[in-house]
Write an enzyme that holds these catalytic residues in place. Structure first.
Site, PDB file in Angstrom:
ATOM      1  N   ARG A 292       0.860  -1.188   0.000  1.00 17.75           N
ATOM      2  CA  ARG A 292       0.000   0.000   0.000  1.00 17.75           C
ATOM      3  C   ARG A 292       0.892   1.232   0.000  1.00 17.75           C
ATOM      4  O   ARG A 292       1.493   1.571   1.015  1.00 17.75           O
ATOM      5  CB  ARG A 292      -0.929  -0.032   1.215  1.00 17.75           C
ATOM      6  CG  ARG A 292      -1.626   1.288   1.472  1.00 17.75           C
ATOM      7  CD  ARG A 292      -2.735   1.168   2.505  1.00 17.75           C
ATOM      8  NE  ARG A 292      -2.301   0.667   3.794  1.00 17.75           N
ATOM      9  CZ  ARG A 292      -1.740   1.414   4.759  1.00 17.75           C
ATOM     10  NH1 ARG A 292      -1.484   2.691   4.531  1.00 17.75           N
ATOM     11  NH2 ARG A 292      -1.412   0.881   5.922  1.00 17.75           N
ATOM     12  N   HIS A 296      -3.908   4.155   4.585  1.00 12.58           N
ATOM     13  CA  HIS A 296      -4.965   3.149   4.662  1.00 12.58           C
ATOM     14  C   HIS A 296      -6.281   3.730   4.154  1.00 12.58           C
ATOM     15  O   HIS A 296      -6.981   3.118   3.349  1.00 12.58           O
ATOM     16  CB  HIS A 296      -5.117   2.677   6.104  1.00 12.58           C
ATOM     17  CG  HIS A 296      -6.244   1.719   6.313  1.00 12.58           C
ATOM     18  ND1 HIS A 296      -6.216   0.425   5.840  1.00 12.58           N
ATOM     19  CD2 HIS A 296      -7.442   1.863   6.929  1.00 12.58           C
ATOM     20  CE1 HIS A 296      -7.343  -0.188   6.161  1.00 12.58           C
ATOM     21  NE2 HIS A 296      -8.098   0.661   6.816  1.00 12.58           N
ATOM     22  N   TYR A 305       3.762   5.704  11.412  1.00 16.58           N
ATOM     23  CA  TYR A 305       4.103   4.334  11.778  1.00 16.58           C
ATOM     24  C   TYR A 305       5.018   3.618  10.782  1.00 16.58           C
ATOM     25  O   TYR A 305       5.382   2.469  11.010  1.00 16.58           O
ATOM     26  CB  TYR A 305       2.825   3.497  11.988  1.00 16.58           C
ATOM     27  CG  TYR A 305       1.859   3.494  10.821  1.00 16.58           C
ATOM     28  CD1 TYR A 305       2.039   2.659   9.711  1.00 16.58           C
ATOM     29  CD2 TYR A 305       0.732   4.313  10.824  1.00 16.58           C
ATOM     30  CE1 TYR A 305       1.165   2.653   8.652  1.00 16.58           C
ATOM     31  CE2 TYR A 305      -0.162   4.318   9.756  1.00 16.58           C
ATOM     32  CZ  TYR A 305       0.043   3.485   8.685  1.00 16.58           C
ATOM     33  OH  TYR A 305      -0.845   3.479   7.630  1.00 16.58           O
TER      34      TYR A 305
END
Length: 398
Positions: A292, A296, A305
């Site tokens: 990805r 998200h 993160y």
């Protein structure tokens, strides 16, 4: 290339990822453990655009077919970027990007036959494209004007499912019905079902219940897991002690890992898996090993993160660029072709933008419609109270 036993375990100098937020060292260790995909990865087109063979999964592809796959991916990416921009401008409440996962979705989507059924999660815009659904038809869900404007029976594409993993149960039940109705076997009209979910969904009970039911009833169901390395903010190595495709073994059906950034390998493996299911040999789990490259959703900030080094490494494995390089090397496409694809992509973006801003805001009472098949006095009372509250504002408009 390292062995599965090695790349599923942390290195000797890397601490176990037990903290609520992984450290930079843990993220780097996870990247090094997963950037190859393991010895069992099926690949037919390298990141450098070189065509390679595979002893079990190969595919004959013509220049015209490869140009079509390239066009699919470019248009789907442009539609995704336009929807992302529309959300940032306040035209959509939310958007779920697919950036980086175009090959996984186009490869799987183009493997489906018209009689097959697909069950998406909420990111399968590329599969929707393959099922004849235009990108602007998806926007209403993310603007809050509809729950999906396409006919799922006509397109053989179920509405998006927001609840993580729930579509796996729906797909398992549908595939069991295909089996019970005698739509599986040697007949040319035999059917199969493909269900899409992410790596994070494999931690949900619904997914494992779907595995059990599909296995017990030998349902013609291909479980297609897009392992994009991150379940929102949790890396894959903190979700499973084994590669995800190996989980299929515990349920008694095959699992296979494919390079999800390789549209040819994904197409070949998906065709094989669907045909196995149509012949009554299913179910099968495919783990499309991809990444990805965006957030998200548009409410997420991936910089909190994961490190930029990780993204930069995966940019070198871009699913579109490797096809473009191969087309050029084979002299299967010239600059006029690439320019025409870009022009088509821009035209598609304009259509999406114009459609989105023209969508009318539904009346407030719309949220109470189609909740129950018959009128419900409790819901009616809630609706009346809600509308009366709105009527008390300036102008008395709903």
């Amino acid at each position: 290339m390292s062995s599965p036993e090695k790349w599923t375990q942390p290195g000797p100098d890397s601490p176990p990822a037990t903290a609520a937020t992984p450290t930079a060292e843990q993220v780097i260790a996870g990247l090094r453990a997963t950037d190859e995909g393991g010895a069992d990865l099926v690949q037919l087109l390298t990141p450098e655009g070189e065509r390679v063979t595979h002893p079990d999964f190969d595919i004959d592809i013509s220049a015209e077919e490869l140009r079509g796959l390239y066009r699919d991916m470019v248009l789907v990416r442009r539609a995704d970027r336009e929807a992302n921009a529309l959300q940032r401008k306040g035209e959509l409440g939310l958007w779920v990007p697919l950036l980086g996962q175009e090959a996984a979705q186009i490869g799987a989507g183009r493997a489906l036959k018209p009689v097959d059924m697909a069950f998406p999660s909420y990111r399968e815009h590329g599969v929707a494209w393959c099922r004849g659904i235009q990108p602007h038809e998806i926007l209403g869900m993310f603007r809050g004007t509809d729950n999906g404007s396409w006919d799922p029976v006509e397109h053989r594409f179920h509405p998006y499912t927001i609840v993580i993993g729930n579509q796996v149960l729906n797909a398992a039940g549908y595939a069991m019905g295909q089996k019970f109705d005698g739509k599986v076997g040697d007949d040319a009209d035999s059917e199969a079902t493909m269900c899409f979910f992410g790596d994070g969904a494999t931690s949900q009970g619904d997914v494992h219940e779907g595995f059990v039911w599909a296995a017990v009833y030998d349902a013609p169901l291909v479980f297609f897991c897009q392992n994009n390395q991150w379940a929102i903010s949790e890396p894959t190595e903190r979700q499973s002690r084994l590669p995800l495709y190996q989980r299929a073994r515990g349920y008694g059906f095959p699992g296979i890992r494919v390079d999800g950034n390789d549209v040819l390998a994904t197409l070949a493996v998906s065709r094989w898996a669907l045909e196995e299911c149509r012949q009554g040999n299913g179910p099968i789990l495919i783990e499309a090993f991809t990444y990805r490259m965006d957030a998200h959703t548009t409410s997420d900030d991936p910089s909190r993160y994961r490190l930029s080094d990780e993204l930069e490494l995966w940019k070198l494995k871009d699913p579109i660029e490797r096809v473009k390089v191969h087309l050029v090397k084979q002299q299967w496409a010239d600059q006029d072709f690439f320019d025409s694809v870009e022009a088509d992509a821009e035209e598609l973006a304009i259509t999406m933008r114009e459609h989105c801003v023209a969508l009318e805001t539904p009346p407030a009472e719309r949220i109470f419609s189609n909740v129950y098949a018959e009128e419900n006095p409790v819901l009616d009372a809630q609706r009346d109270e809600f509308l009366a509250y709105h009527a008390g504002f300036a102008g008395g408009e709903h």
